[in-house]
Structure formats: structure tokens, C-alpha cells
Design an enzyme around this catalytic site. Structure first.
Site, PDB file in Angstrom:
ATOM      1  CE  LYS A   1      -2.358  -1.018   3.801  1.00 14.29           C
ATOM      2  NZ  LYS A   1      -1.780  -2.322   4.223  1.00 14.29           N
TER       3      LYS A   1
ATOM      4  NE  ARG B   1      -4.896  -2.293  10.170  1.00 15.32           N
ATOM      5  CZ  ARG B   1      -3.879  -1.508   9.817  1.00 15.32           C
ATOM      6  NH1 ARG B   1      -4.090  -0.257   9.514  1.00 15.32           N
ATOM      7  NH2 ARG B   1      -2.658  -1.987   9.745  1.00 15.32           N
TER       8      ARG B   1
ATOM      9  NE  ARG C   1       6.951  -2.833   6.607  1.00 12.25           N
ATOM     10  CZ  ARG C   1       5.635  -2.634   6.529  1.00 12.25           C
ATOM     11  NH1 ARG C   1       5.072  -2.330   5.367  1.00 12.25           N
ATOM     12  NH2 ARG C   1       4.878  -2.757   7.582  1.00 12.25           N
TER      13      ARG C   1
ATOM     14  NE  ARG D   1       5.614  -0.709  11.087  1.00 11.34           N
ATOM     15  CZ  ARG D   1       4.477  -0.698  10.378  1.00 11.34           C
ATOM     16  NH1 ARG D   1       4.472  -0.194   9.161  1.00 11.34           N
ATOM     17  NH2 ARG D   1       3.378  -1.191  10.884  1.00 11.34           N
TER      18      ARG D   1
ATOM     19  NE  ARG E   1       1.445  -4.816  11.654  1.00  8.45           N
ATOM     20  CZ  ARG E   1       2.434  -4.650  10.798  1.00  8.45           C
ATOM     21  NH1 ARG E   1       3.517  -5.391  10.854  1.00  8.45           N
ATOM     22  NH2 ARG E   1       2.323  -3.743   9.866  1.00  8.45           N
TER      23      ARG E   1
END
Ligand code: AMP
Length: 218
Positions: free
Chosen positions: A14, A89, A128, A162, A173
Site C-alpha cells: 500500500k 480496517r 522491511r 518496526r 498482526r
């Protein structure tokens, strides 16, 4: 006018798609995840409240998140439209958003869902990392900075992973988000706003598909 929601599980692309959409269509990018991370870094009231949820990979309560979005969508800089990334969400949030867009007279024009299988998402998320200064996102496998150790966007030299991209949190998650994702797609399908795009393609091809949808709107 384009007012867009980008749907997709964490790691679906995204953020990358948003950057390209903003470049071409000059929309204002509104990411609730980025806003929460900024609020946590600044230790604001919202940031402190959100931290305990975010660090575990759970969702921040709806009333906190919806208020943040309404305040952001009320700002005068949103002239050529918006992209919502990470909100809504849940279908409850989608209903709250209907109220917000009605009050502000900024109705949705498109919902685009990026679909990627879970195995790929886990691989992407564990690779990431982010710039500590500006939050730009990189990936050890697919998107290194142009100059090693230097952020393309701000020139910063410090990077971090993160907390919620760490393997022990990622699974929860994804589970939390996955459960919500399907009903959300149904919700927008019924309203005739939804387009589903294969997010496993290259970033260029993903954007091409998105562009084909958005250019019809102008
Ligand atoms: P993201 O960067 O979109 O993955 O968001 C990071 C974290 O912020 C999520 O795991 C949630 O804890 C919180 N968050 C972001 N957007 C929302 C939302 N729409 N509703 C509830 N929590 C959210």
C-alpha cells in the site's frame, strides 16, 4: 476528484503504491499507521494511548482512530482528493468513515484492494526497514536505498525495523487484519466501489493496474 481507499494486509504494498499515486494524481496520502508512529515519536496523548496496542500488533480502538482520521480529513490541504491507507480496517470503521465523508462532503470514489498471499507477506515484512528520520520504507530484498546507508528521501543515515514487523508480532498482526479484510471487501463490493488487484506483481505493474482504474475517473 479521486477519493480512494487502498485495502490490503500489512506488506501488500500500500505504501509503495501510494507514493506512485500521489506523484501522478497529487492526492493527499493519509496513513493511520504513519500518523500513529508520528504521534508515538512525539509522545502525544494519542501516541501514548496507541502504543500498547500497536506494539502487540493489535488494533487501536475505533473511536481513537476515527477521530484522528476525521481531524486529518478536515485539513485544508486536501484539495485534489485523498488516499486512505490503513483505514478503515473493519466494517465498523467503514461505517464510521461513511459518517465522516458525509459530514465533510468528501465522498469515496474508489476502493482498491491489493491481494498478496500470506507467505509472501511474511517474507516482505521481515525484510522491511524504515528511515528513522522520515519513515521512508525500504526492503532488504527488493528496495535498498540508491546509495547504501543513505535514505533516498531525506538523506538520513539511521534505519530501524518496526517493532511490529518483528517475527513474533507479525503473525498476530496478520491474523488480526486478515479476519477483518474479507468483510471489508464485501462491504465495498456491495457499494460498487471495489477493484481487486494482484499485489504480487512488480510495483510497476501494480501501479499500471491502479492507474487504469483511476484514469477512468477523471
Ligand atoms: P500499519 O502501518 O498500517 O500497519 O499500522 C500499524 C499499527 O497501527 C497497526 O498494527 C495498528 O495497531 C495501528 N493502526 C493503524 N491503522 C489502524 C486502524 N485503522 N485501526 C486500528 N488500528 C490501526
Amino acid at each position: 476528484m479521486i477519493n480512494l481507499i487502498l485495502l490490503g494486509l500489512p506488506g501488500a504494498g500500500k505504501g509503495t503504491a501510494s507514493e506512485r499515486i500521489v506523484d501522478k494524481y497529487h492526492l493527499t496520502h493519509i496513513s493511520t499507521g504513519d500518523m500513529f508512529r508520528e504521534a508515538m515519536a512525539n509522545k502525544t496523548k494519542v501516541g501514548l494511548e496507541a502504543k500498547s496496542y500497536i506494539d502487540k500488533g493489535n488494533l487501536v480502538p475505533d473511536e481513537v482512530t476515527a477521530k484522528l482520521v476525521e481531524e486529518r480529513l478536515s485539513q485544508p490541504d486536501i484539495k485534489e482528493g485523498y488516499i486512505l491507507d490503513g483505514f478503515p480496517r473493519t466494517t465498523v470503521q467503514a461505517e464510521l468513515l461513511e459518517g465522516i465523508t458525509k459530514r465533510l462532503k468528501k465522498p469515496l470514489t474508489n476502493v482498491i484492494a491489493l491481494e498478496v498471499d500470506e507467505e509472501t507477506l511474511i517474507k516482505r515484512l521481515s525484510a522491511r526497514y524504515m528511515c528513522k528520520n522520515c519513515g521512508a520504507t525500504y526492503n532488504k530484498i527488493s528496495k535498498q536505498p540508491k546509495v547504501e546507508g543513505t535514505c533516498d528521501r531525506c538523506g538520513g543515515h539511521e534505519f530501524y525495523q518496526r517493532e511490529d514487523d518483528k517475527p513474533e508480532v507479525v503473525k498476530n498482526r496478520l491474523e488480526v487484519n486478515e479476519k477483518m479484510n474479507a468483510p471489508l471487501k464485501d462491504f465495498y463490493q456491495k457499494k460498487g466501489l471495489l477493484t481487486v488487484i494482484n499485489g504480487k506483481q512488480t510495483p510497476e505493474k501494480v501501479f499500471e493496474d491502479i492507474d487504469a482504474v483511476l484514469s477512468n475517473n477523471q
